[in-house]
Design a protein around this motif. Structure first.
Motif, PDB file in Angstrom:
ATOM      1  N   GLU B 153       0.822  -1.212   0.000  1.00 21.49           N
ATOM      2  CA  GLU B 153       0.000   0.000   0.000  1.00 21.49           C
ATOM      3  C   GLU B 153       0.854   1.259   0.000  1.00 21.49           C
ATOM      4  O   GLU B 153       0.523   2.241  -0.653  1.00 21.49           O
ATOM      5  CB  GLU B 153      -0.969   0.002   1.193  1.00 21.49           C
ATOM      6  N   VAL B 154       1.955   1.213   0.764  1.00 21.82           N
ATOM      7  CA  VAL B 154       2.873   2.357   0.776  1.00 21.82           C
ATOM      8  C   VAL B 154       3.354   2.634  -0.646  1.00 21.82           C
ATOM      9  O   VAL B 154       3.380   3.775  -1.113  1.00 21.82           O
ATOM     10  CB  VAL B 154       4.087   2.071   1.696  1.00 21.82           C
ATOM     11  N   ARG B 155       3.701   1.557  -1.351  1.00 18.54           N
ATOM     12  CA  ARG B 155       4.197   1.725  -2.720  1.00 18.54           C
ATOM     13  C   ARG B 155       3.079   2.167  -3.655  1.00 18.54           C
ATOM     14  O   ARG B 155       3.276   3.039  -4.503  1.00 18.54           O
ATOM     15  CB  ARG B 155       4.843   0.428  -3.195  1.00 18.54           C
ATOM     16  N   ALA B 156       1.897   1.592  -3.477  1.00 17.03           N
ATOM     17  CA  ALA B 156       0.774   1.972  -4.341  1.00 17.03           C
ATOM     18  C   ALA B 156       0.436   3.454  -4.155  1.00 17.03           C
ATOM     19  O   ALA B 156       0.151   4.164  -5.126  1.00 17.03           O
ATOM     20  CB  ALA B 156      -0.442   1.100  -4.031  1.00 17.03           C
ATOM     21  N   ASN B 157       0.506   3.946  -2.917  1.00 16.43           N
ATOM     22  CA  ASN B 157       0.232   5.360  -2.660  1.00 16.43           C
ATOM     23  C   ASN B 157       1.214   6.245  -3.407  1.00 16.43           C
ATOM     24  O   ASN B 157       0.851   7.294  -3.941  1.00 16.43           O
ATOM     25  CB  ASN B 157       0.344   5.676  -1.161  1.00 16.43           C
ATOM     26  N   LEU B 158       2.460   5.793  -3.417  1.00 12.86           N
ATOM     27  CA  LEU B 158       3.504   6.577  -4.075  1.00 12.86           C
ATOM     28  C   LEU B 158       3.241   6.651  -5.589  1.00 12.86           C
ATOM     29  O   LEU B 158       3.261   7.726  -6.181  1.00 12.86           O
ATOM     30  CB  LEU B 158       4.864   5.932  -3.800  1.00 12.86           C
ATOM     31  N   TYR B 159       2.973   5.497  -6.203  1.00 15.09           N
ATOM     32  CA  TYR B 159       2.770   5.505  -7.666  1.00 15.09           C
ATOM     33  C   TYR B 159       1.485   6.214  -8.027  1.00 15.09           C
ATOM     34  O   TYR B 159       1.410   6.909  -9.036  1.00 15.09           O
ATOM     35  CB  TYR B 159       2.718   4.085  -8.234  1.00 15.09           C
ATOM     36  N   GLY B 160       0.488   6.005  -7.170  1.00 12.90           N
ATOM     37  CA  GLY B 160      -0.793   6.630  -7.440  1.00 12.90           C
ATOM     38  C   GLY B 160      -0.644   8.134  -7.565  1.00 12.90           C
ATOM     39  O   GLY B 160      -1.294   8.778  -8.378  1.00 12.90           O
ATOM     40  N   ALA B 161       0.253   8.699  -6.736  1.00  9.02           N
ATOM     41  CA  ALA B 161       0.387  10.149  -6.701  1.00  9.02           C
ATOM     42  C   ALA B 161       1.469  10.648  -7.652  1.00  9.02           C
ATOM     43  O   ALA B 161       1.537  11.842  -7.930  1.00  9.02           O
ATOM     44  CB  ALA B 161       0.701  10.598  -5.273  1.00  9.02           C
ATOM     45  N   ALA B 162       2.338   9.772  -8.156  1.00  7.97           N
ATOM     46  CA  ALA B 162       3.480  10.262  -8.926  1.00  7.97           C
ATOM     47  C   ALA B 162       3.942   9.278  -9.997  1.00  7.97           C
ATOM     48  O   ALA B 162       5.129   9.071 -10.186  1.00  7.97           O
ATOM     49  CB  ALA B 162       4.632  10.565  -7.978  1.00  7.97           C
ATOM     50  N   SER B 163       3.010   8.669 -10.714  1.00  6.43           N
ATOM     51  CA  SER B 163       3.415   7.630 -11.667  1.00  6.43           C
ATOM     52  C   SER B 163       4.266   8.176 -12.813  1.00  6.43           C
ATOM     53  O   SER B 163       4.969   7.428 -13.478  1.00  6.43           O
ATOM     54  CB  SER B 163       2.179   6.926 -12.223  1.00  6.43           C
TER      55      SER B 163
END
Lengths: 120, 298, 291
Positions: B153-163
């Protein structure tokens, strides 16, 4: 033939999702009629065994093939046991995958990665 | 997006020291702390802004409705984990299997079993939007299991906001278990920070094995290499034999602890020996990371 | 929440050593404490990365397998009702060609599938997830668990080890890093928690986490500052704030770091031995006070 593709969205022009078990949804497209249906991937939020749960949903949907970038050992075992063949996705939309499958330009998915212990 | 994850196997080898310095050096706008059981990176990068917080729901846990319970004891007898005693559920023992719910003969007013599984927060994710960039982290509540999905989830949050960002740096989790696997999947390069001790060497081999199982490309560096030069040499020959590029050796340097204690990265102190060594590491790692020919891990 | 403290009879004392963050010196402290106590037991609960053996160099006397229960389907009795597959919260069962298929590594051994099967078509079999080694190193009884690579949780191994701790005046439990369920399992039977930390901001942050864990389980605890330097003042302020004593300070020493890196015990050295002996005395004293 019905083919299942992990998809980022609910339309045929949605991009293919890079993950199998954790994809938000699958699109099951009928390559003969052009019809499609969306299966929400309940496994996306599963604590463990997401690949198995996602693969089960595809088995139950009646699909005969899966087009995906990656697939884990457990999911592959479920799909193989149900006689569903795996094809390697290429960057593009779900519709592109359906066309590519029809045209026979996709390669078989040969690399099955080790399980994520249910946390991939 | 290219992704570099810093790992070590053994804890305390300097994973966060190296990761924080690389974040500073690469000018990356996106980074994450995947050590959700004992996060530290926020002490350098969180800033003063309030993060976007989301509760994290881990395994569901049994909750007993005492009004509907008839005290028959079937749940207690059937629970393999000893989580139910004298009509109360110990959430630390409950694995969320649902056997209690399945065997419960009592029903509440809505026809639901008197003991049921319910969502329970077992931590939170935090996304910081700071001037320096986007920083994703989390904190698992104590005694909660299954941190692998929280890492995802930590990683998904990161990509979600900055892919669209070209590069992300991840401070990985210790060990070789699920959280590490969740840290490695889909990354372009694993940088292992080894420590020249028998245990550091041993654990480095274990984490390398894990990285290979997931098809990730790996490089290594040695931290505090001069604490024990004999073992450092063993690590060097090991890397040579296994064809793991050794991208640098960082000397023991009190400037590291000083930097940490003032909330800075080591490379902020331009003169420090450790800082210089980490700069050299980055110069080696960057081209490896940007090499278009490397196969992304699964 | 029941008080999980186990009162050990006959002056026995079980000390759990934990740290939150890895690499602060948990194993270093645990092995040296056990070695200094002479007549002691040492239990390595860091089953993902067990390292205590590197220091204690025990002679292994016995190795036992740790097994968990997983389902086995009797296909001739199964009528394909799918209730087991529907029940399993861990996705350890799939339904293929009219029969369930087991994925043993995802199973949590809850027994629900066999309990619910209307045809009694599910039995349980044993599956190994790791090993426990029993050995001796001088006066120290040695127990160490190793989780098989690819397994999800070490809790069953830790639980079994804690049950098998031999009688000894002092038992040192070397906990896994972090603050998850495997740490909880490791401290359950302990009389006292020693929280090892290094005097950095990172160390302090992680100290708070393990302190919270120890207090959740009503364990008396104390701090040991490892690699102590001038900045130890920070830890002293924190100790005052959290109202928790500092039982020992182990100074940073290049020679000590080198010896430890090579798996040598510090407790055998004249300069460091008194630190561990004093710590043991303090622990015994605090237990008497508790009693």
């Amino acid at each position: 033939m019905k083919i299942a593709v992990p998809s980022e969205g609910k339309q045929m022009d949605s991009p293919v999702n890079r993950s199998f078990g954790r994809t938000p949804c699958f699109i099951v497209a009928d390559t003969e009629t052009g019809d499609f249906k969306v299966i929400d991937n309940e496994a996306a939020a599963a604590q463990g065994g997401a690949g198995i749960k996602a693969a089960q949903a595809i088995v139950d949907s009646g699909a005969g093939a899966v087009v995906t970038f990656h697939c884990g050992e457990n999911a592959a075992e479920v799909l193989n046991a149900a006689g569903i063949r795996l094809w390697k996705a290429v960057p593009g939309t779900v519709a592109d995958m359906a066309d590519a499958w029809k045209n026979g330009t996709l390669a078989e998915l040969s690399e099955i990665h080790a399980g994520y212990h249910g946390h991939g | 997006m290219k992704q570099l994850v810093v790992l070590s196997g053994k804890g305390g080898t300097g994973k966060t020291t190296v990761a924080s310095s690389l974040i500073r050096l690469c000018g990356s706008k996106v980074y994450a702390d995947c050590d959700v059981e004992a996060p530290n990176l926020h002490q350098i990068f969180a800033g003063k802004e309030q993060p976007e917080e989301k509760p994290y729901f881990g395994l569901k846990k049994a909750v007993l409705n005492t009004k509907a319970c008839t005290g028959c004891g079937r749940c207690e007898d059937s629970c393999r984990f000893g989580a139910i005693t004298n009509g109360s559920v110990n959430p630390y023992e409950c694995e969320g299997c649902g056997v209690c719910e399945a065997v419960c003969p009592a029903r509440d007013g809505d026809g639901r079993p008197a003991i049921r599984l319910e969502d329970r927060t077992s931590g939170k994710t935090m996304l910081f939007h700071t001037e320096a960039g986007l920083f994703s982290t989390a904190q698992l509540q104590i005694g909660s299991g299954a941190s692998g999905r929280l890492v995802s989830e930590v990683r998904a949050n990161l990509y979600g906001a900055a892919s669209k960002e070209p590069l992300a740096i991840l401070d990985g989790s210790p060990g070789i278990g699920c959280p590490v696997v969740a840290s490695i999947t889909g990354t372009d390069l694993v940088l292992i920070v080894a420590e020249p001790s028998l245990s550091g060497f041993h654990d480095m081999k274990r984490v390398l094995e894990t990285a290979r199982r997931f098809g990730a490309k790996a490089a290594a560096c040695i931290n505090k290499y001069d604490v024990c030069t004999e073992i450092s040499q063993k690590i060097e020959s090991f890397c040579l034999r296994e064809q793991i590029p050794l991208v640098g050796k960082i000397p023991f340097d009190p400037a590291v602890a000083e930097a940490v204690n003032s909330g800075k990265t080591v490379v902020d102190n331009a003169g420090s020996e450790a800082g210089k060594a980490i700069r050299q590491i980055w110069e080696q790692v960057y081209p490896m990371l940007m090499d278009e020919n490397i196969e992304k891990g699964v | 929440m029941p008080d999980t403290t186990v009162m050990v009879e006959g002056g026995e004392m079980r000390i759990a050593v934990l740290s939150g963050k890895g690499g602060t010196g948990k194993t270093f402290l645990s092995v040296n404490l056990a070695a200094a106590a002479k007549d002691a037991a040492y239990v390595d609960c860091d089953v993902e990365e067990p390292n205590g053996f590197l220091f204690l160099k025990p002679e292994i006397e016995k190795e036992e397998s740790v097994e968990v229960a997983v389902p086995e389907i009797d296909e001739s009795a199964c009528d394909g009702c799918r209730s087991c597959v529907r029940f399993c919260r861990f996705n350890a069962l799939a339904f293929l060609k009219g029969k369930p298929r087991v994925f043993p590594e995802l199973c949590h051994s809850c027994g629900g599938c066999s309990l619910l099967c209307p045809k009694e078509a599910i039995r349980e079999r044993k599956r190994a997830v790791g090993v426990i080694e029993h050995g001796r190193a001088g006066g120290v009884s040695f127990l160490s668990g190793t989780l098989n690579s690819g397994e999800a949780t070490g809790v069953p191994i830790i639980r079994q080890m804690i049950r098998e701790i031999p009688a000894a005046p002092v038992t040192v439990i070397d906990c896994p890093p972090g603050s998850s369920c495997s740490v909880m399992e490791s401290i359950k039977g302990a009389d006292f928690c020693l929280l090892v930390t290094e005097p950095t901001l990172f160390g302090l942050e992680n100290l708070k986490l393990v302190l919270q864990l120890a207090r959740t389980f009503h364990k008396p605890c104390a701090i040991v500052v490892n690699k102590a330097t001038d900045s130890t003042k920070m830890m002293e302020a924190a100790a005052r704030e959290f109202q928790i004593p500092i039982f020992a300070r182990i100074p940073y020493d290049a020679e000590l770091a080198r010896a430890s890196a090579q798996g040598n015990l510090a407790a055998g050295r004249e300069t460091f031995r008194p630190i561990f002996l004093n710590l043991l005395e303090t622990l015994k004293g605090s237990e008497e006070k508790e009693a």
